[in-house]
Scaffold this active site. Structure first.
Site, PDB file in Angstrom:
ATOM      1  N   ARG A 178       0.855  -1.048  -0.115  1.00 42.00           N
ATOM      2  CA  ARG A 178       0.111   0.143  -0.110  1.00 42.00           C
ATOM      3  C   ARG A 178       1.012   1.066  -0.055  1.00 42.00           C
ATOM      4  O   ARG A 178       2.072   1.192   0.510  1.00 42.00           O
ATOM      5  CB  ARG A 178      -0.970  -0.204   1.253  1.00 42.00           C
ATOM      6  CG  ARG A 178      -1.774  -1.227   1.364  1.00 42.00           C
ATOM      7  CD  ARG A 178      -2.738  -1.110   2.509  1.00 42.00           C
ATOM      8  NE  ARG A 178      -3.531  -2.438   2.972  1.00 42.00           N
ATOM      9  CZ  ARG A 178      -3.270  -3.347   3.581  1.00 42.00           C
ATOM     10  NH1 ARG A 178      -2.088  -3.592   3.868  1.00 42.00           N
ATOM     11  NH2 ARG A 178      -4.019  -4.197   3.601  1.00 42.00           N
ATOM     12  N   LYS A 202      -2.137  -2.332   7.804  1.00 38.36           N
ATOM     13  CA  LYS A 202      -3.514  -2.145   8.554  1.00 38.36           C
ATOM     14  C   LYS A 202      -3.346  -2.844   9.973  1.00 38.36           C
ATOM     15  O   LYS A 202      -2.857  -4.026  10.155  1.00 38.36           O
ATOM     16  CB  LYS A 202      -4.706  -2.444   7.949  1.00 38.36           C
ATOM     17  CG  LYS A 202      -4.886  -1.539   6.782  1.00 38.36           C
ATOM     18  CD  LYS A 202      -5.972  -1.681   6.138  1.00 38.36           C
ATOM     19  CE  LYS A 202      -6.283  -0.878   4.883  1.00 38.36           C
ATOM     20  NZ  LYS A 202      -7.590  -1.011   4.303  1.00 38.36           N
ATOM     21  N   HIS A 273      -2.881   2.514  -5.812  1.00 35.22           N
ATOM     22  CA  HIS A 273      -3.587   1.132  -5.360  1.00 35.22           C
ATOM     23  C   HIS A 273      -3.816   0.281  -6.743  1.00 35.22           C
ATOM     24  O   HIS A 273      -3.875  -0.753  -6.697  1.00 35.22           O
ATOM     25  CB  HIS A 273      -4.714   1.380  -4.803  1.00 35.22           C
ATOM     26  CG  HIS A 273      -5.375   0.448  -3.639  1.00 35.22           C
ATOM     27  ND1 HIS A 273      -4.634   0.260  -2.740  1.00 35.22           N
ATOM     28  CD2 HIS A 273      -6.447  -0.258  -3.603  1.00 35.22           C
ATOM     29  CE1 HIS A 273      -5.187  -0.451  -1.881  1.00 35.22           C
ATOM     30  NE2 HIS A 273      -6.632  -0.989  -2.707  1.00 35.22           N
ATOM     31  N   ARG A 276      -0.884  -1.744  -6.837  1.00 44.36           N
ATOM     32  CA  ARG A 276      -0.902  -2.934  -6.136  1.00 44.36           C
ATOM     33  C   ARG A 276      -2.099  -3.756  -6.669  1.00 44.36           C
ATOM     34  O   ARG A 276      -1.747  -5.111  -6.614  1.00 44.36           O
ATOM     35  CB  ARG A 276      -1.653  -2.529  -4.761  1.00 44.36           C
ATOM     36  CG  ARG A 276      -1.947  -3.402  -3.758  1.00 44.36           C
ATOM     37  CD  ARG A 276      -2.118  -2.715  -2.377  1.00 44.36           C
ATOM     38  NE  ARG A 276      -2.956  -3.265  -1.604  1.00 44.36           N
ATOM     39  CZ  ARG A 276      -2.543  -4.291  -0.405  1.00 44.36           C
ATOM     40  NH1 ARG A 276      -1.512  -4.387  -0.588  1.00 44.36           N
ATOM     41  NH2 ARG A 276      -3.234  -4.975   0.392  1.00 44.36           N
ATOM     42  N   HIS A 299      -3.719  -9.096   3.693  1.00 42.07           N
ATOM     43  CA  HIS A 299      -5.195  -9.179   3.875  1.00 42.07           C
ATOM     44  C   HIS A 299      -5.526  -9.885   5.202  1.00 42.07           C
ATOM     45  O   HIS A 299      -4.664 -11.045   5.392  1.00 42.07           O
ATOM     46  CB  HIS A 299      -5.930  -9.661   2.739  1.00 42.07           C
ATOM     47  CG  HIS A 299      -5.958  -9.021   1.544  1.00 42.07           C
ATOM     48  ND1 HIS A 299      -6.217  -9.425   0.231  1.00 42.07           N
ATOM     49  CD2 HIS A 299      -5.948  -7.629   1.435  1.00 42.07           C
ATOM     50  CE1 HIS A 299      -6.154  -8.246  -0.701  1.00 42.07           C
ATOM     51  NE2 HIS A 299      -6.055  -7.147   0.101  1.00 42.07           N
ATOM     52  N   TYR A 308      -9.327 -11.069  -6.343  1.00 39.08           N
ATOM     53  CA  TYR A 308      -8.701 -11.035  -7.599  1.00 39.08           C
ATOM     54  C   TYR A 308      -8.869 -12.325  -8.435  1.00 39.08           C
ATOM     55  O   TYR A 308      -8.289 -12.252  -9.778  1.00 39.08           O
ATOM     56  CB  TYR A 308      -6.868 -11.081  -6.873  1.00 39.08           C
ATOM     57  CG  TYR A 308      -6.627  -9.735  -6.501  1.00 39.08           C
ATOM     58  CD1 TYR A 308      -6.127  -8.856  -7.031  1.00 39.08           C
ATOM     59  CD2 TYR A 308      -6.752  -9.629  -5.051  1.00 39.08           C
ATOM     60  CE1 TYR A 308      -5.949  -7.485  -6.628  1.00 39.08           C
ATOM     61  CE2 TYR A 308      -6.510  -8.282  -4.367  1.00 39.08           C
ATOM     62  CZ  TYR A 308      -5.822  -7.527  -5.238  1.00 39.08           C
ATOM     63  OH  TYR A 308      -5.621  -6.142  -4.436  1.00 39.08           O
TER      64      TYR A 308
END
Length: 327
Positions: A178, A202, A273, A276, A299, A308
């Protein structure tokens, strides 16, 4: 605009008005909980706190002066006020998530006996397939950034910024990190021997991400010939620096990616993004399994990564329709 300001704009409630002391105390404690216990990002804390101040102002208008007096009907009327003012579904959904987190926290701390947010529904947000560059389009972008400057009067700082921007683009595509993770990198986070970087994602979760030989070459050039031209006493250990020597701002990184993809025939202009998404899709198409891609992207759940597979199936369908004589 900050989270609180944006909340006021869509709800019509003055989230900045003076709130009763029980609300103020609860919101301050909730902010500490988000920051220090569950380690949410500063952006998320600001957004959630702004949303709850907004909720408190709405509730206070209806005589609810204590957080533990919240009921499901109040929460629904608050979300309804957002929808009535044409707030985006994503905005309403985030407000609902903030409310659920707040009421769950009230219950867990004993400040409330029930959790009305548990039954609060969010609007469904259609998941759009991300923009993904083809391999040849990525190559066009990489060819552009590798083109040396022909300006004889280019100073060291300008050349350093070119090297920095090229390094950013190569590393974003190589690692699928990110933009916030990239801008948060320190020099010590690079392991050239293993060709990995350690990023903080995150939830303040750390992970190690690999990169390839081209990214290593750009990183070495940046450290030797680019960063040295921009470094100041305020740089500290930041890997990527802005023109004034401070840690690179995410907006500057986004601008670098946007400029690199503008004006190329057949190449859509994308943000970090998009790189990414592109990197993750190319890794998946190259034979990686979903679990590996999940680790690469950081994730929390495999369900997020499964997006994806839809991207790849869309691309497969597109190629099939072009190539198969009876498609």
């Amino acid at each position: 605009m900050g989270a609180q300001g944006s909340g006021e704009g869509v709800s019509g409630v003055d989230g900045g008005a003076e709130l009763p002391m029980p609300w103020q105390s609860a919101i301050a404690a909730f902010a500490d909980y988000l920051t220090y216990e569950v380690r949410r990002s500063p952006h998320t804390v600001r957004a959630y706190v702004g949303d709850i101040r907004n909720l408190a102002a709405h509730a206070n208008r209806y005589g609810i002066t204590q957080p533990n007096e919240l009921e499901l009907a109040t929460l629904r009327s608050w979300l309804g006020s957002l929808a009535a003012r044409n707030a985006a579904r994503s905005s309403v959904a985030r407000h609902a998530a903030a409310a659920r987190a707040f009421t769950a926290w009230l219950l867990s701390t004993g400040e409330a006996q029930t959790d009305p947010g548990q039954r609060l529904a969010s609007p469904k947000i259609p998941r759009e397939l991300p923009t993904v560059l083809r391999h040849d389009q990525v190559q066009q972008v990489l060819d552009r950034i590798e083109r040396p400057s022909t300006d004889e009067h280019e100073d060291d700082a300008t050349r350093a910024i070119h090297i920095r921007d090229a390094t950013i683009i190569e590393l974003l595509y190589a690692s699928a990190v990110r933009v916030s993770e990239l801008c948060g990198l320190d020099v010590a986070d690079i392991d050239f021997e293993r060709r990995t970087i350690q990023v903080v994602g995150k939830g303040n979760k750390q992970r190690v991400v690999p990169f390839g030989a081209p990214a290593q070459s750009w990183l070495e050039t940046w450290l030797a010939d680019g960063r040295t031209a921009l470094v100041t006493a305020e740089s500290n250990d930041a890997l990527f620096l802005g023109a004034r020597g401070r840690r690179l701002d995410q907006r500057t990184a986004r601008k670098a990616v946007s400029l690199a993809t503008q004006g190329l025939a057949g190449v859509p202009t994308i943000a970090p993004h998009g790189l990414r998404h592109t990197a993750a899709t190319h890794v998946l198409e190259g034979g990686a399994d979903l679990r590996t891609v999940q680790e690469l992207l950081g994730h929390a759940t495999l369900a997020t990564t499964q997006l994806y597979t839809h991207v790849s199936l869309e691309r497969l369908r597109s190629v099939y329709e072009q190539a198969h004589p009876r498609a």
